[in-house]
Design an enzyme around this catalytic site. Structure first.
Site, short mmCIF file in Angstrom:
data_model
loop_
_atom_site.label_atom_id
_atom_site.label_comp_id
_atom_site.label_asym_id
_atom_site.label_seq_id
_atom_site.Cartn_x
_atom_site.Cartn_y
_atom_site.Cartn_z
CB SER A 90 -9.14 40.25 75.76
OG SER A 90 -9.62 40.54 77.05
CE1 TYR A 97 -12.94 43.74 73.81
CE2 TYR A 97 -12.68 42.19 75.63
CZ TYR A 97 -12.15 43.14 74.78
OH TYR A 97 -10.82 43.49 74.89
P1 NAD Z 1 -8.21 51.80 71.73
O1 NAD Z 1 -9.64 52.19 71.71
O2 NAD Z 1 -7.19 52.70 72.35
O3 NAD Z 1 -7.72 51.49 70.25
C1 NAD Z 1 -8.52 50.78 69.35
C2 NAD Z 1 -8.00 51.01 67.95
O4 NAD Z 1 -8.84 50.31 67.04
C3 NAD Z 1 -8.00 52.48 67.52
O5 NAD Z 1 -6.89 52.76 66.72
C4 NAD Z 1 -9.29 52.57 66.70
O6 NAD Z 1 -9.28 53.62 65.74
C5 NAD Z 1 -9.24 51.21 66.04
N1 NAD Z 1 -10.54 50.81 65.49
C6 NAD Z 1 -11.73 50.71 66.11
N2 NAD Z 1 -12.68 50.35 65.24
C7 NAD Z 1 -12.06 50.21 64.04
C8 NAD Z 1 -12.51 49.87 62.74
N3 NAD Z 1 -13.79 49.58 62.48
N4 NAD Z 1 -11.60 49.85 61.74
C9 NAD Z 1 -10.29 50.16 61.98
N5 NAD Z 1 -9.82 50.47 63.20
C10 NAD Z 1 -10.70 50.51 64.20
O7 NAD Z 1 -8.20 50.36 72.42
P2 NAD Z 1 -7.04 49.44 73.01
O8 NAD Z 1 -7.31 49.28 74.44
O9 NAD Z 1 -5.71 49.88 72.58
O10 NAD Z 1 -7.43 48.06 72.34
C11 NAD Z 1 -6.68 47.44 71.34
C12 NAD Z 1 -6.95 45.95 71.37
O11 NAD Z 1 -6.54 45.42 72.62
C13 NAD Z 1 -8.43 45.59 71.19
O12 NAD Z 1 -8.56 44.45 70.38
C14 NAD Z 1 -8.84 45.27 72.61
O13 NAD Z 1 -9.93 44.40 72.66
C15 NAD Z 1 -7.58 44.64 73.15
N6 NAD Z 1 -7.48 44.64 74.60
C16 NAD Z 1 -7.50 45.81 75.30
C17 NAD Z 1 -7.42 45.73 76.67
C18 NAD Z 1 -7.42 46.97 77.52
O14 NAD Z 1 -7.57 46.83 78.73
N7 NAD Z 1 -7.25 48.15 76.95
C19 NAD Z 1 -7.33 44.51 77.33
C20 NAD Z 1 -7.33 43.36 76.58
C21 NAD Z 1 -7.41 43.43 75.21
#
Ligand code: NAD
Length: 260
Positions: free
Chosen positions: A142, A155
């Site tokens: 991130s 985080y």
């Molecule tokens: P999201 O909530 O849409 O997806 C998260 C996924 O992780 C889902 O499939 C969920 O089921 C899975 N998950 C959560 N806990 C779990 C567990 N204990 N075991 C297995 N799976 C689990 O979120 P996203 O925004 O797509 O985030 C994905 C990644 O991207 C994360 O690591 C997040 O930190 C990172 N990220 C997101 C953003 C953003 O703005 N959305 C920005 C930077 C980084």
């Protein structure tokens, strides 16, 4: 070159992970999905990907907060496909609160899922990659791997940890045809971000509309959310032959946020 290879994308039932899985499937890569969803939803996702792209699509429901389940998932993948050629550590959760009010169990869960899970998948997947003299490890970190925001202590700590893990493993495996990189998105409008808007509003005493405008997009000079497709394209590029010399990097894709 990606055709017939196997990618495991953790946390790929939603958001960025699902976008990355679909992007690899488009190139003929077999997919192992992971993440939380009910049986109907996971079969639908698998069947859709298999039908749309003609690849093998599996689902493994391992809980990424549980080292024993992670180990079992990697073993199943190796038994079925011989190697996880491309490992995308993407599963992540968020919690927003001032540090004095930050629940210890949330801290532990965020560190386990957002950081330690990658340690466990990487160490178990590397042996088969080394045998094949090829591998790609892509950690979805991130912008918070590079800079901090208040109220996100766990985080930010976990994502900075992912940056350190990425660099260290990259050095350890550099001569084995394996690259290790971290992608650092800014804000992408996924369920993870949608869910934190009300908490951020509460922590900062703002309306939800103000949070989007003055907190989330205020950080991004482009004033646009990063898209799932942009992050997925970066992941596919990192897995390509042309990216063989890119390793140990912590790559922002954040609309200019970390240029501040
Ligand atoms: P999201 O909530 O849409 O997806 C998260 C996924 O992780 C889902 O499939 C969920 O089921 C899975 N998950 C959560 N806990 C779990 C567990 N204990 N075991 C297995 N799976 C689990 O979120 P996203 O925004 O797509 O985030 C994905 C990644 O991207 C994360 O690591 C997040 O930190 C990172 N990220 C997101 C953003 C953003 O703005 N959305 C920005 C930077 C980084």
């Amino acid at each position: 070159m990606l055709k017939g290879k196997t990618v495991l994308v953790t946390g790929s039932t939603s958001g960025i992970g699902l976008g990355i899985a679909r992007a690899f499937a488009e190139y003929g890569t077999n997919i192992i999905l992971n993440g939380f969803a009910d049986a109907v939803e996971t079969s639908k996702l698998r069947e859709q990907i298999a039908a749309d792209y003609g690849v093998e699509a599996r689902y493994d429901g391992a809980d990424m907060s549980r080292p024993d389940e992670i180990e079992a998932m990697v073993k199943r993948a190796l038994a079925e496909f011989g190697a996880i050629d491309i490992l995308v550590n993407n599963a992540g959760i968020q919690h927003v609160a001032p540090i004095e009010e930050f629940p210890a169990e949330k801290w532990n869960a965020i560190l386990a899922i957002n950081l330690s899970a990658s340690f466990h998948t990487i160490r178990q997947a590397l042996g088969a990659m080394k045998q094949r003299k090829w591998g790609r490890i892509i950690n979805v970190a991130s912008a918070h791997a590079l800079v901090a925001s208040p109220f996100k202590s766990a985080y930010v700590a976990a994502k900075h940890g992912v940056a350190g893990l990425t660099k260290t493993v990259a050095l350890e495996v550099a001569e084995h045809g394996i690259t290790v990189n971290a992608i650092c998105p800014g804000y992408v409008l996924t369920p993870l971000v949608e869910k934190q808007i009300p908490d951020t509003a509460k922590a900062r005493g703002m309306t939800e509309a103000q949070v989007i405008k003055d907190v989330l997009l205020a950080a991004q000079p482009t004033k646009q959310f990063v898209t799932v497709a942009q992050v997925a394209a970066m992941a596919v590029f990192l897995a390509s032959a042309e990216a063989a010399s890119i390793t140990g990097t912590v790559l922002p894709i954040d609309g200019g946020w970390t240029a501040h």
